[in-house]
Scaffold this motif. Structure first.
Motif, PDB file in Angstrom:
ATOM      1  N   THR A   1       0.814  -1.221   0.000  1.00  0.00           N
ATOM      2  CA  THR A   1       0.000   0.000   0.000  1.00  0.00           C
ATOM      3  C   THR A   1       0.845   1.267   0.000  1.00  0.00           C
ATOM      4  O   THR A   1       0.384   2.306  -0.453  1.00  0.00           O
ATOM      5  CB  THR A   1      -0.930   0.035   1.223  1.00  0.00           C
ATOM      6  N   GLY A   2       2.057   1.185   0.543  1.00  0.00           N
ATOM      7  CA  GLY A   2       2.900   2.376   0.607  1.00  0.00           C
ATOM      8  C   GLY A   2       2.291   3.480   1.436  1.00  0.00           C
ATOM      9  O   GLY A   2       2.340   4.649   1.041  1.00  0.00           O
ATOM     10  N   SER A   3       1.707   3.156   2.588  1.00  0.00           N
ATOM     11  CA  SER A   3       1.046   4.156   3.424  1.00  0.00           C
ATOM     12  C   SER A   3       1.984   5.310   3.756  1.00  0.00           C
ATOM     13  O   SER A   3       2.975   5.150   4.474  1.00  0.00           O
ATOM     14  CB  SER A   3       0.563   3.498   4.722  1.00  0.00           C
ATOM     15  N   SER A   4       1.666   6.468   3.232  1.00  0.00           N
ATOM     16  CA  SER A   4       2.545   7.630   3.434  1.00  0.00           C
ATOM     17  C   SER A   4       2.611   8.040   4.894  1.00  0.00           C
ATOM     18  O   SER A   4       3.656   8.483   5.378  1.00  0.00           O
ATOM     19  CB  SER A   4       2.064   8.812   2.586  1.00  0.00           C
ATOM     20  N   LEU A   5       1.486   7.894   5.621  1.00  0.00           N
ATOM     21  CA  LEU A   5       1.454   8.308   7.019  1.00  0.00           C
ATOM     22  C   LEU A   5       2.380   7.436   7.864  1.00  0.00           C
ATOM     23  O   LEU A   5       3.242   7.935   8.592  1.00  0.00           O
ATOM     24  CB  LEU A   5       0.021   8.229   7.561  1.00  0.00           C
ATOM     25  N   VAL A   6       2.207   6.108   7.766  1.00  0.00           N
ATOM     26  CA  VAL A   6       3.007   5.194   8.586  1.00  0.00           C
ATOM     27  C   VAL A   6       4.477   5.274   8.195  1.00  0.00           C
ATOM     28  O   VAL A   6       5.365   5.372   9.061  1.00  0.00           O
ATOM     29  CB  VAL A   6       2.497   3.747   8.440  1.00  0.00           C
ATOM     30  N   LEU A   7       4.748   5.232   6.899  1.00  0.00           N
ATOM     31  CA  LEU A   7       6.140   5.302   6.458  1.00  0.00           C
ATOM     32  C   LEU A   7       6.751   6.659   6.782  1.00  0.00           C
ATOM     33  O   LEU A   7       7.936   6.755   7.096  1.00  0.00           O
ATOM     34  CB  LEU A   7       6.222   5.037   4.956  1.00  0.00           C
ATOM     35  N   GLY A   8       5.938   7.724   6.694  1.00  0.00           N
ATOM     36  CA  GLY A   8       6.444   9.056   7.031  1.00  0.00           C
ATOM     37  C   GLY A   8       6.856   9.157   8.484  1.00  0.00           C
ATOM     38  O   GLY A   8       7.891   9.741   8.818  1.00  0.00           O
ATOM     39  N   ILE A   9       6.041   8.558   9.377  1.00  0.00           N
ATOM     40  CA  ILE A   9       6.385   8.557  10.807  1.00  0.00           C
ATOM     41  C   ILE A   9       7.693   7.810  11.021  1.00  0.00           C
ATOM     42  O   ILE A   9       8.584   8.267  11.753  1.00  0.00           O
ATOM     43  CB  ILE A   9       5.250   7.921  11.628  1.00  0.00           C
ATOM     44  N   GLN A  10       7.836   6.647  10.386  1.00  0.00           N
ATOM     45  CA  GLN A  10       9.066   5.878  10.532  1.00  0.00           C
ATOM     46  C   GLN A  10      10.246   6.623   9.915  1.00  0.00           C
ATOM     47  O   GLN A  10      11.357   6.589  10.461  1.00  0.00           O
ATOM     48  CB  GLN A  10       8.901   4.511   9.862  1.00  0.00           C
ATOM     49  N   PHE A  11      10.007   7.288   8.801  1.00  0.00           N
ATOM     50  CA  PHE A  11      11.078   8.026   8.134  1.00  0.00           C
ATOM     51  C   PHE A  11      11.596   9.156   9.018  1.00  0.00           C
ATOM     52  O   PHE A  11      12.792   9.458   9.029  1.00  0.00           O
ATOM     53  CB  PHE A  11      10.557   8.595   6.807  1.00  0.00           C
ATOM     54  N   LEU A  12      10.698   9.790   9.771  1.00  0.00           N
ATOM     55  CA  LEU A  12      11.113  10.842  10.702  1.00  0.00           C
ATOM     56  C   LEU A  12      11.746  10.257  11.961  1.00  0.00           C
ATOM     57  O   LEU A  12      12.634  10.871  12.556  1.00  0.00           O
ATOM     58  CB  LEU A  12       9.910  11.703  11.079  1.00  0.00           C
ATOM     59  N   LEU A  13      11.287   9.068  12.359  1.00  0.00           N
ATOM     60  CA  LEU A  13      11.780   8.454  13.590  1.00  0.00           C
ATOM     61  C   LEU A  13      13.255   8.090  13.488  1.00  0.00           C
ATOM     62  O   LEU A  13      14.013   8.252  14.458  1.00  0.00           O
ATOM     63  CB  LEU A  13      10.959   7.205  13.898  1.00  0.00           C
ATOM     64  N   VAL A  14      13.692   7.612  12.312  1.00  0.00           N
ATOM     65  CA  VAL A  14      15.080   7.157  12.150  1.00  0.00           C
ATOM     66  C   VAL A  14      16.073   8.287  12.424  1.00  0.00           C
ATOM     67  O   VAL A  14      16.944   8.156  13.292  1.00  0.00           O
ATOM     68  CB  VAL A  14      15.287   6.546  10.753  1.00  0.00           C
ATOM     69  N   PRO A  15      15.995   9.443  11.730  1.00  0.00           N
ATOM     70  CA  PRO A  15      16.949  10.515  12.051  1.00  0.00           C
ATOM     71  C   PRO A  15      16.688  11.165  13.395  1.00  0.00           C
ATOM     72  O   PRO A  15      17.602  11.702  14.018  1.00  0.00           O
ATOM     73  CB  PRO A  15      16.753  11.517  10.897  1.00  0.00           C
ATOM     74  N   ALA A  16      15.413  11.113  13.877  1.00  0.00           N
ATOM     75  CA  ALA A  16      15.120  11.709  15.182  1.00  0.00           C
ATOM     76  C   ALA A  16      15.861  10.972  16.285  1.00  0.00           C
ATOM     77  O   ALA A  16      16.472  11.594  17.163  1.00  0.00           O
ATOM     78  CB  ALA A  16      13.617  11.690  15.441  1.00  0.00           C
ATOM     79  N   VAL A  17      15.820   9.649  16.251  1.00  0.00           N
ATOM     80  CA  VAL A  17      16.555   8.860  17.249  1.00  0.00           C
ATOM     81  C   VAL A  17      18.042   9.113  17.121  1.00  0.00           C
ATOM     82  O   VAL A  17      18.765   9.239  18.109  1.00  0.00           O
ATOM     83  CB  VAL A  17      16.229   7.355  17.087  1.00  0.00           C
ATOM     84  N   ARG A  18      18.520   9.211  15.879  1.00  0.00           N
ATOM     85  CA  ARG A  18      19.944   9.500  15.657  1.00  0.00           C
ATOM     86  C   ARG A  18      20.319  10.861  16.243  1.00  0.00           C
ATOM     87  O   ARG A  18      21.363  11.020  16.874  1.00  0.00           O
ATOM     88  CB  ARG A  18      20.245   9.472  14.153  1.00  0.00           C
ATOM     89  N   GLY A  19      19.430  11.854  16.046  1.00  0.00           N
ATOM     90  CA  GLY A  19      19.736  13.181  16.565  1.00  0.00           C
ATOM     91  C   GLY A  19      19.684  13.255  18.075  1.00  0.00           C
ATOM     92  O   GLY A  19      20.477  13.947  18.703  1.00  0.00           O
ATOM     93  N   VAL A  20      18.755  12.503  18.676  1.00  0.00           N
ATOM     94  CA  VAL A  20      18.597  12.555  20.132  1.00  0.00           C
ATOM     95  C   VAL A  20      19.671  11.747  20.842  1.00  0.00           C
ATOM     96  O   VAL A  20      20.334  12.215  21.761  1.00  0.00           O
ATOM     97  CB  VAL A  20      17.192  12.049  20.535  1.00  0.00           C
ATOM     98  N   PHE A  21      19.868  10.491  20.393  1.00  0.00           N
ATOM     99  CA  PHE A  21      20.779   9.600  21.096  1.00  0.00           C
ATOM    100  C   PHE A  21      22.181   9.610  20.510  1.00  0.00           C
ATOM    101  O   PHE A  21      23.155   9.360  21.211  1.00  0.00           O
ATOM    102  CB  PHE A  21      20.236   8.169  21.093  1.00  0.00           C
ATOM    103  N   GLY A  22      22.303   9.864  19.208  1.00  0.00           N
ATOM    104  CA  GLY A  22      23.625   9.957  18.588  1.00  0.00           C
ATOM    105  C   GLY A  22      24.473   8.718  18.749  1.00  0.00           C
ATOM    106  O   GLY A  22      25.673   8.828  18.944  1.00  0.00           O
TER     107      GLY A  22
END
Length: 804
Positions: free
Chosen positions: A169-190
């Motif tokens: 389905t390529g759900s933009s909402l779910v994939l978008g949340i995950q796409f933001l989560l990856v760099p967010a965790v990297r930025g927070v925890f490094g």
């Protein structure tokens, strides 16, 4: 030329003529579809699991992870799209199998899940030191590794079903949340050691989005096209990554160096928006851009006390020196001391209350006295801190006990709660104990006469003392030589951890009051690489911020733990004008920075080294003679000292041209240009997609003339992609080249379509449903011929250039 053109048209004709279809072709298409689903599901699962183990430093092998994700991808993709009843049955079987596996291998499974959870809490705890719960692992040795892989394998199977849904389905909402989560965790925890471990999951998510997005378009039934597109994007990205890694390795530039300044600037901007008032006299430990100390006499704090007392009100507390300022203790170091703080806090011992705890435990008079209730109304200061004295003694139900929080690790400043901090609060404190600490120290020396309560306090302080000496003695390498030249050899008596307190204080006061100039006007804004080094070696003038920072390093040089503090002073002169229970306003002239050192057995104590403040506050130590050192600090090792000075001069010469900074700037500029280009491409894509969407919307227009014109224009764009050269000529003249491209039958259909289009444009005759169906059918057939039988470039043009 004719032969070449004929060869070209022959190849086009072979490309776009209809191919035979049937059951065998459908089977091949279904097989290709499932293979593609499996590949993209494997990419999704592998990307997410690699992100998990790298983001939280789990001891798993990436190669094993790739194999682990293969089984669910193959098994799930083997099933086609089922009806609702069978889909529900598959979900039930899936959940039942996972539950059964967890029950059968319960001991291994629960231990593996605990390992994963503990890895996440370790990462979070090192970044945000807090006593998070840790769960026990009941297996050991090789079984511990097996338990981890079993838990990861279980999580892969758990994520496989929703992963397949995202692939299809390529759900933009779910994939978008995950796409933001990856760099967010990297930025927070490094935590990842390489930026590659952030890019790989993002590419996998991008692949799944492209795949699912392709399925929603008319071309989505041909699934291999999405795979080809992703392969092209992945190949280009891999090439860029390869070149980038080579460049970074060659320049020896770490990821943290490139992005740390951005993160710091963002944090400071957010902090200013949340907490800052109009008074910004104090730099909050950040010395970049520091200039004159300028006060305007504006109100900052309104203080009300039941018993007016002179206090140092601590705000920001700097523990770790960065070269450009002071920061809190590194979270990794605090996390290693979590067990010490757990037991200390369980027994009610907090570093911020060290002096008051010592006084209550060792002095009966202090324990019996009525506590001073202090109310603070923060008018224009930073609302990030609770401004509290060294004599703070909170009650279990007091307002500030929640801020101390037994779950927190560390003992720096007291930070306020809430989005914008706190501007009104109250707490209790003892009377001024800073001037009485020698009596407390003397009490501890009489160990034979200590009561059980006093011995209990002594035991708690010893635990905390160990942490203090492990944490607050760090000195940057280049400052050691400077401190040596100023203070000389440090002589520590046998069995002691540091130089005698009195000797250290005398020497520090002597150096700072005789060799440096106290002034609020520095004449220039500081923007160097090492604030203390520049102050001690070059400018040799400044105000409390400079003196406190230098004094902290001098105490550490002598082996005495020390920290840099900013806050406000309630002076003895202020006390003379205060009345019990009545508010008293401190203006920004009361803002001050000082050093605090750790007095064994007693706790943190303020120490004044700024010449203009030496006689402002009450003090226990009176130094009649601070001439114990000559300005040169000579100790008979002048040759060694000269060599060190020469090495420093050479280092300074080499640092005049900061090539690293230049390279970083160039890289940031290139990254910025690349981001602008990507944004431009994204805007162009969105505009083109919008145009295409609006044009396609006309196909269903209730006005048949409008619909026919729109479909014919769309079809001519398709012919252009196929290689037809569009010229300003009669539409009927395209019949011949279209016959060569697509065959005689389609060329005849095209001629009929031209007639219908001309009727729609130039006549008032009615456009029938048959006319409309003719254009609809021909348009779809042309699209299918080009997409199914055309080249990869033509498919790419259809989907991503012309959005047809």
């Amino acid at each position: 030329m004719k032969k070449s053109f004929k060869h070209k048209t022959d190849s086009w004709q072979r490309s776009f003529l209809l191919q035979p279809s049937g059951i065998q072709t459908d089977r091949k298409n279904r097989a290709a579809s499932r293979i593609t689903d499996g590949i993209f599901l494997w990419l999704y699962l592998a990307g997410m699991l690699l992100w998990l183990i790298k983001a939280f430093s789990l001891p798993a092998n990436p190669g094993q992870i790739l194999w682990m994700c293969l089984a669910p991808a193959v098994i799930l993709s083997a099933f086609g799209k089922e009806s609702g009843r069978f889909r529900l049955l598959r979900v039930l079987i899936w959940v039942g199998g996972l539950t059964g596996a967890a029950l059968i291998f319960h001991n291994l499974w629960i231990s593996g899940m605990h390992i994963i959870y503990n890895g996440i809490t370790d990462t979070a705890g090192m970044k945000f030191p807090y006593l998070l719960p840790v769960y026990g692992v009941t297996v050991g040795g090789e079984l511990e590794t097996a338990a981890l892989y079993l838990a990861l394998f279980w999580l892969v199977w758990l994520a496989a079903l929703p992963g397949l849904y995202l692939v299809r389905t390529g759900s933009s909402l779910v994939l978008g949340i995950q796409f933001l989560l990856v760099p967010a965790v990297r930025g927070v925890f490094g935590t990842p050691e390489s930026i590659l471990w952030m890019v790989v999951p993002l590419l996998c998510l991008l692949a799944v989005w492209i795949r699912g997005h392709g399925n929603r378009t008319a071309a989505g039934r041909q699934r291999l096209a999405s795979l080809e597109t992703f392969a092209l994007v992945a190949a280009g990205t891999a090439a860029l990554l390869f070149v980038g890694v080579l460049v970074l390795n060659r320049l020896e530039i770490s990821e943290g160096q490139v992005f740390e300044s951005w993160k710091t600037a963002l944090k400071e901007t957010v902090r200013d928006l949340r907490y800052n008032g109009d008074s910004d006299v104090l730099p909050d430990g950040n010395f970049t851009g520091l200039g004159d100390f300028q006060t305007e006499g504006e109100p900052v704090l309104e203080v009300t006390m039941t018993q007016p007392e002179s206090y140092y009100l601590r705000g920001f507390t700097g523990s770790s020196y960065t070269g450009t300022g002071w920061e809190a203790v590194d979270g990794t170091l605090l996390w290693e001391s979590r067990e010490q703080f757990y037991w200390l806090h369980q027994n009610g011992f907090y570093g911020q209350e060290g002096l008051a705890t010592a006084a209550v435990s060792l002095d009966e008079e202090a324990a019996a006295e009525e506590k001073n209730t202090i109310s603070i109304r923060n008018l224009e200061g930073s609302s990030r801190y609770y401004y509290v004295p060294y004599e703070l003694k909170s009650t279990p139900t007091g307002e500030l006990r929640a801020a101390l929080d037994r779950q927190k690790i560390g003992d720096g400043e007291l930070l306020t709660e809430g989005l914008f901090g706190e501007r009104e609060y109250s707490y209790q404190a003892l009377s001024n104990q800073v001037t009485k600490y020698p009596a407390l120290d003397a009490k501890l020396l009489d160990e034979e006469n200590l009561t059980e309560e006093e011995k209990d306090y002594q035991k708690q302080e010893e635990y905390y003392n160990e942490f203090v000496y492990d944490t607050y003695l760090e000195i940057p390498g280049q400052l050691n030589a400077t401190l040596y030249s100023l203070l000389g050899v440090k002589e520590i008596d046998p069995g002691e951890q540091h130089v005698d307190y009195a000797e250290a204080k005398e020497n520090i006061l002597y150096v700072l009051t005789t060799e440096f100039t106290n002034t609020d006007e520095t004449e220039e804004i500081w923007d160097g690489s090492d604030f203390i080094f520049d102050f001690l070696n070059f400018s040799k003038k400044g105000y409390s911020v400079h003196y406190a920072s230098a004094a902290a390093m001098m105490f550490r040089y002598y082996g005495i733990p020390a920290r840099y503090v900013e806050g406000y002073l309630i002076t003895p002169e202020d006390v003379e004008h205060m009345n019990p229970g009545e508010p008293y306003v401190l203006d920004d002239t009361h803002a001050h920075a000082w050093v605090e050192y750790y007095q064994d057995g007693v706790g943190w104590l303020p120490f004044e080294t700024t010449p203009s403040y030496l006689n402002v506050m009450g003090k226990a130590d009176e130094f009649q003679d601070i001439s114990g050192l000559s300005p040169s600090g000579s100790d008979g090792n002048s040759e060694e000292q000269e060599e060190q000075e020469e090495e420093q001069e050479e280092e300074q010469e080499e640092e005049k041209i900061d090539w690293f900074e230049i390279l970083c700037i160039l890289m940031l500029v290139l990254i910025g240009l690349l981001l602008l280009a990507l944004i431009g491409c994204l805007i162009w894509v969105l505009v083109q997609r919008r145009k295409s969407k609006k044009a396609k919307a006309l196909f269903g227009s209730p006005d048949s003339r409008t619909a026919v014109r729109a479909m014919f224009a769309y079809m001519m764009n398709l012919f252009s992609v196929a290689g037809l050269e569009i010229r300003n000529t009669s539409l009927y003249r395209y019949r011949k080249p279209l016959k060569e491209l697509f065959g005689r039958e389609l060329a005849l259909e095209y001629e009929r379509a031209v007639t219908v289009r001309q009727k729609a444009v130039y006549s008032m005759h009615e456009i029938t449903e048959d006319d409309r169906e003719l254009l609809e059918k021909l348009k779809n057939e042309v699209w299918n011929r080009i997409y199914w039988n055309g080249s990869r470039i033509q498919r790419f043009q259809l989907k991503y250039i012309y959005f047809l």
